[in-house]
Design a protein around this motif. Sequence first.
Motif, PDB file in Angstrom:
ATOM      1  N   ARG A  51      24.658  -6.978 -86.734  1.00 46.20           N
ATOM      2  CA  ARG A  51      24.871  -7.960 -87.793  1.00 46.20           C
ATOM      3  C   ARG A  51      24.543  -7.387 -89.166  1.00 46.20           C
ATOM      4  N   LEU A  52      23.536  -6.521 -89.242  1.00 44.87           N
ATOM      5  CA  LEU A  52      23.120  -5.940 -90.522  1.00 44.87           C
ATOM      6  C   LEU A  52      23.658  -4.527 -90.738  1.00 44.87           C
TER       7      LEU A  52
ATOM      8  N   ASP B 295      16.827  -0.966 -86.801  1.00 44.54           N
ATOM      9  CA  ASP B 295      15.544  -1.630 -87.006  1.00 44.54           C
ATOM     10  C   ASP B 295      14.434  -0.602 -86.841  1.00 44.54           C
TER      11      ASP B 295
ATOM     12  N   GLN C 118      11.622  -2.419 -91.530  1.00 44.67           N
ATOM     13  CA  GLN C 118      12.816  -3.082 -92.027  1.00 44.67           C
ATOM     14  C   GLN C 118      14.032  -2.466 -91.359  1.00 44.67           C
ATOM     15  N   VAL C 119      15.178  -3.094 -91.584  1.00 39.89           N
ATOM     16  CA  VAL C 119      16.443  -2.577 -91.068  1.00 39.89           C
ATOM     17  C   VAL C 119      17.034  -1.648 -92.112  1.00 39.89           C
TER      18      VAL C 119
ATOM     19  N   GLY D  37      20.009   0.609 -93.426  1.00 41.72           N
ATOM     20  CA  GLY D  37      21.454   0.606 -93.271  1.00 41.72           C
ATOM     21  C   GLY D  37      22.035   1.967 -92.950  1.00 41.72           C
TER      22      GLY D  37
END
Length: 446
Positions: A90-91, A95, A99-100, A102
């Motif tokens: 979704r992002l 992870d 934080q996630v 990118g």
Amino acid sequence: MLTARYDKFCFSIYLQICHVKNDITIFFLFQICFRHSCRTKLIGSLNNKLTDEQKSFIRGTPFGWMVELTESVKISRNLLTPLISRWVERLGGFDMSAQVVGFTYLDVCLGLGLRVVGENIDLNQEGLNSDSRNLFGASQVVDIDMVYDYILKHIKVLCLEDFGKLYVLLAISEFLLPNRNGTIFSILFNIVDDLGSIGKFNWGRVVYEFLVGSICEAKLFLKEKQSTKHFHVAGCVYLLQLWSFDHFLIPNLKDCQRTTKFPRILHWMEMKAGDNVIKRSLTNNTVVADVAASAEELTNPFVKEGFEVYGRQSKGTKIVDLIKAVEQQESVLGELQKELEDLNAMMIERKNQRQHQQGKMNFSDFGEASAGHSQTPNSNHPIGCIEFGNSGDRGHVEEVHFPNQDTQESEQSNMYVRRREGPRLRVKSIAIRTPFAAFSGRKRNK
């Protein structure tokens, strides 16, 4: 509990899944094996046989950096599994506990030097009549082994243009867009037929989407806990290791040196990430949330247009300026450190000189005796003469020991000496003067 085993391009993970029901814990053990086909065995072997003229021709294409690849470029054995388990579709990132982080087109651009702007490529599109495809006869499927064998067999008779077409086709199919069967997408034959316009395509996007699509399928396979024991990840999985080096993977400090090589794979392919390095980097929760291009990389047209399209050029430029400021400050700090060391050495030298001079003065004072004063070697106190009596007649003369200044200072700092020399006088009022509280030995009047 995670345990990884490696066998060629096979990654095994043991997942211990705990289900709690009615205060009873049941453990199920699943073995999942992740495989991939991203390698440089054929293209690396072919690079050892290229002539200078052939290398020069390949460097004129967007894939010129591939002539520098060796046969040993591959992802670390225990890196693919934890990254797949941390993928957040979704992002669009991984992870990393804090934080996630990118995973974007710009990571592909900086890592592989591919263009992320241009015409899109549909890998499912069927190719039309192609000159490169006709070299392999009427065979319905052409794989990378067939192309490699053909190049080796005709390497001395192929013209530069035909050799360049087959070389780029092999490099793309083996390293950038590999699949389980090693087959070559038919649309690629039509694209490499015109090497002059091969740079107009958005190669970064097709490599990114092909890899991410396979990662999403692998993560879904991991969640569903299917009975199948293995899963094949398609695409350039080595790109995940390049991403890891830029964001969280910390190799040995002696290998962490700034480099101007572009794309970054030419630098990172020499780095080896062992099991201990991967484990330590995954557990220390230290990540780089965003990565920017250096000043040298921003001069590349592919990088420049990529940052312009995705709106990070200004941010990247600020980071580049920050890097320059940090380097300048480090230089100033180095100069200040050197000056501080010089001052420290000067202070030590002056202190030694002062102590040496004081030692000479003390020795001189010790060896000389004044007319009215003398000092014995075994005494710390000088000896003087004092006359007692009236001013008219001379009284008797006694020797009096005067305390030395240094000894007096040391005795003054001693509480016991001060109380011994002059005890404190206690004065009590009449109200508390009782037979049990008196300073003198006087007895009470009866």
